[in-house]
Design a protein around this motif. Structure first.
Motif, short mmCIF file in Angstrom:
data_model
loop_
_atom_site.label_atom_id
_atom_site.label_comp_id
_atom_site.label_asym_id
_atom_site.label_seq_id
_atom_site.Cartn_x
_atom_site.Cartn_y
_atom_site.Cartn_z
N THR A 45 0.72 -1.24 0.08
CA THR A 45 -0.01 0.13 -0.12
C THR A 45 0.99 1.25 0.17
O THR A 45 0.64 2.17 -0.89
CB THR A 45 -0.85 -0.14 1.21
N HIS A 46 1.95 1.19 1.13
CA HIS A 46 2.73 2.34 0.85
C HIS A 46 3.47 2.67 -0.50
O HIS A 46 3.65 3.76 -1.07
CB HIS A 46 3.90 2.15 1.86
N ASP A 47 3.95 1.34 -1.06
CA ASP A 47 4.72 1.51 -2.42
C ASP A 47 3.52 2.12 -3.57
O ASP A 47 3.97 2.87 -4.23
CB ASP A 47 5.19 0.55 -3.01
N TRP A 48 2.25 1.56 -3.43
CA TRP A 48 1.42 2.26 -4.22
C TRP A 48 1.05 3.69 -4.02
O TRP A 48 0.88 4.26 -5.10
CB TRP A 48 0.11 1.42 -4.25
N ARG A 49 0.97 4.08 -2.87
CA ARG A 49 0.82 5.63 -2.72
C ARG A 49 1.96 6.39 -3.35
O ARG A 49 1.63 7.64 -3.91
CB ARG A 49 0.78 5.87 -0.98
N ARG A 50 3.18 5.85 -2.90
CA ARG A 50 4.35 6.76 -3.38
C ARG A 50 4.29 6.66 -4.86
O ARG A 50 4.63 7.98 -5.50
CB ARG A 50 5.71 6.14 -2.79
N ALA A 51 4.13 5.42 -5.59
CA ALA A 51 3.88 5.47 -6.94
C ALA A 51 2.86 6.56 -7.69
O ALA A 51 3.12 7.03 -8.68
CB ALA A 51 3.78 4.20 -7.66
N LEU A 52 1.58 6.47 -6.97
CA LEU A 52 0.74 7.40 -7.46
C LEU A 52 1.08 8.81 -7.19
O LEU A 52 0.75 9.55 -8.14
CB LEU A 52 -0.47 6.99 -6.38
N LEU A 53 1.73 9.28 -6.13
CA LEU A 53 2.26 10.68 -6.09
C LEU A 53 3.34 10.85 -6.84
O LEU A 53 3.20 11.97 -7.57
CB LEU A 53 2.47 10.97 -4.56
N ARG A 54 4.08 9.98 -7.20
CA ARG A 54 5.08 10.26 -8.40
C ARG A 54 4.44 10.66 -9.73
O ARG A 54 4.72 11.46 -10.54
CB ARG A 54 6.08 9.22 -8.69
N THR A 55 3.45 9.82 -10.21
CA THR A 55 2.50 9.81 -11.20
C THR A 55 1.92 11.38 -11.31
O THR A 55 1.80 11.84 -12.17
CB THR A 55 1.43 8.78 -11.41
N ALA A 56 1.42 11.81 -10.11
CA ALA A 56 0.62 12.98 -9.89
C ALA A 56 1.91 14.21 -10.38
O ALA A 56 1.31 15.05 -10.92
CB ALA A 56 0.09 13.20 -8.88
N ARG A 57 3.10 13.92 -9.61
CA ARG A 57 3.95 15.01 -9.88
C ARG A 57 4.21 15.10 -11.46
O ARG A 57 4.47 16.07 -12.01
CB ARG A 57 5.29 14.79 -8.92
N ASP A 58 4.60 13.88 -12.21
CA ASP A 58 4.89 13.89 -13.60
C ASP A 58 3.90 14.61 -14.41
O ASP A 58 4.10 15.28 -15.14
CB ASP A 58 4.99 12.45 -13.96
N VAL A 59 2.55 14.23 -14.05
CA VAL A 59 1.22 14.98 -14.78
C VAL A 59 1.34 16.42 -14.58
O VAL A 59 1.23 17.13 -15.50
CB VAL A 59 -0.13 14.45 -14.45
N ALA A 60 1.66 16.89 -13.22
CA ALA A 60 2.05 18.35 -12.96
C ALA A 60 3.03 18.87 -13.61
O ALA A 60 2.71 19.99 -14.18
CB ALA A 60 1.91 18.31 -11.38
N ASP A 61 4.13 18.10 -13.79
CA ASP A 61 5.38 18.78 -14.56
C ASP A 61 4.64 19.15 -16.13
O ASP A 61 5.16 19.94 -16.62
CB ASP A 61 6.60 17.89 -14.57
N ASP A 62 4.01 17.99 -16.85
CA ASP A 62 3.51 18.10 -17.82
C ASP A 62 2.54 19.08 -18.28
O ASP A 62 2.66 20.08 -19.13
CB ASP A 62 2.92 16.47 -18.37
#
Length: 401
Positions: free
Chosen positions: A13-30
């Motif tokens: 669950t912790h790994d999934w949360r970190r991955a989701l937040l990384r995805t959100a940051r990538d989308v935000a940068d885009d």
């Protein structure tokens, strides 16, 4: 330490949360790379919502399910991350996420799972408007949306303002009044249903890519399966978990406002470092004081919002076991978060614009004004004072009336 099923689940669950937040940051940068151009164009966010869908954010921002969905704290973190780069898309996600909870708020947890699994599978984008019981909109001379019973369902007619995704949503969640019984029902309407007409708003001051407007329902057939449940007529008849629906949306929008404030500070700082904004040297004491005050205001608002977010998360996780007194306590924290965030966002975006008149900085001020226009901090503070002095819960829900 040996691995147990519980520790393995927690780690995943912790790994999934970190991955989701990384995805959100990538989308935000885009989104940040062309935010100014898209704001100036003000077109419906068809391409932008496609980015969100491709990144998996629409499917992820649904209530927690076995093997998917986001807990409240994680969902709000994603909303805030995206809002820092593009608050219009942050608002789209905030309303999408809270509307995705509608089947639990109005239909109950047991009957919600099939619909939520279908929403994840189809990656639906949710939009709509469900009005709070006792709001001023209930006293305007009659309902704006009406349901006429059929043998197997209803026919829906009327017009309703919608704040996001009016032309790109997959599903609308709306409350409408049955003309026979007077009951207010919450219904789910697929956007491609015959008789659904989208009317996008034009030339908005801010949040120009959020795709606000109205939906017109012209003899739209509503099956019994599309009825999520009853919206209570008043606060006294509202179940504890259902009472979380309105403050949950307000709190999600606090994260959008916080994202606006943080995004304005970040952009102003980075523009100054790149010398695009003429300013005194970096050791100028007045400038350092100004940025120190603005950064402190943002951090103070963040602390208040996080406290409300934690309380809301605990309340949502309680489900049907929620204590009847808990929604009122959560609502006070949400109202406080709204008041603090509104003032911080307006102050920070105004001062940033005064510090440097660079291309695009004005959008943060315009977006903050538009987002907070219908939620004046003064009204919220009066409601908080009324609750503190007199113990009145109803003042919170009517603070915007």
């Amino acid at each position: 330490m040996p691995t147990t099923p519980t520790t393995a689940f927690s780690a995943s669950t912790h790994d999934w949360r970190r991955a989701l937040l990384r995805t959100a940051r990538d989308v935000a940068d885009d989104l940040a790379t062309d935010a100014i151009v898209r704001d100036q164009a003000g077109r419906p966010p068809a391409d932008e919502t496609a980015r969100l869908r491709e990144a998996g954010l629409l499917a992820a921002l649904t209530p927690p399910l076995p093997g998917g969905g986001a807990d409240w704290r994680t969902g709000c973190a994603v909303i805030r991350e995206v809002a820092t780069a593009d608050s219009s898309l942050g608002e789209v996600l905030a309303r999408h996420y809270t509307h995705a909870w509608s089947s639990r708020f109005y239909a109950g947890h047991h009957s919600a799972s099939d619909l939520e699994e279908e929403a994840v599978r189809e990656q639906w984008l949710w939009a709509g408007t469900v009005r709070a019981p006792g709001s001023a909109h209930d006293d305007t001379g009659g309902p704006d949306l009406t349901l006429t019973p059929l043998d197997t369902g209803y026919v829906l007619n009327g017009r309703r303002p919608v704040d996001t995704a009016v032309t790109v949503a997959d599903q609308f969640v709306l409350d409408a009044t049955c003309v026979v019984t007077g009951d207010v029902l919450v219904v789910r309407i697929p956007a491609d249903s015959p008789g659904v007409i989208a009317e996008p708003a034009r030339d908005r001051l801010g949040q120009r890519v959020a795709d606000a407007g109205a939906v017109v329902m012209d003899d739209v057939v509503v099956s019994s399966r599309q009825v999520l449940g009853n919206r209570p007529q008043d606060e006294e008849s509202t179940a504890p978990f259902t009472a979380l629906a309105e403050p949950a949306l307000r709190l999600a929008l606090c994260h959008v406002g916080l994202g606006i404030a943080e995004g304005a500070l970040i952009e102003a700082r980075d523009l100054g470092r790149n010398t695009r904004i003429p300013r005194p040297a970096g050791d100028d004491l007045d400038l350092l004081l100004t940025y120190g005050e603005l950064a402190s205001a943002a951090q103070t608002a963040a602390a208040v919002v996080e406290r409300a977010t934690d309380a809301m998360g605990l309340a949502l996780s309680a489900g049907t076991e929620l204590d009847p007194e808990e929604p009122a306590a959560v609502d006070v924290l949400v109202a406080t978060a709204e008041a603090v965030t509104t003032r911080a966002a307006l102050h920070i975006t105004t001062r940033v614009l005064e510090l440097g008149d660079a291309l695009g900085l004005d959008r943060f001020w315009r977006n903050a004004r538009t987002l907070t226009a219908h939620h004046p901090a003064t009204h919220r503070l009066r409601a908080i004072g009324d609750h503190y002095l007199n113990g009145r819960r109803q003042a919170m829900a009517r603070a915007d009336a």
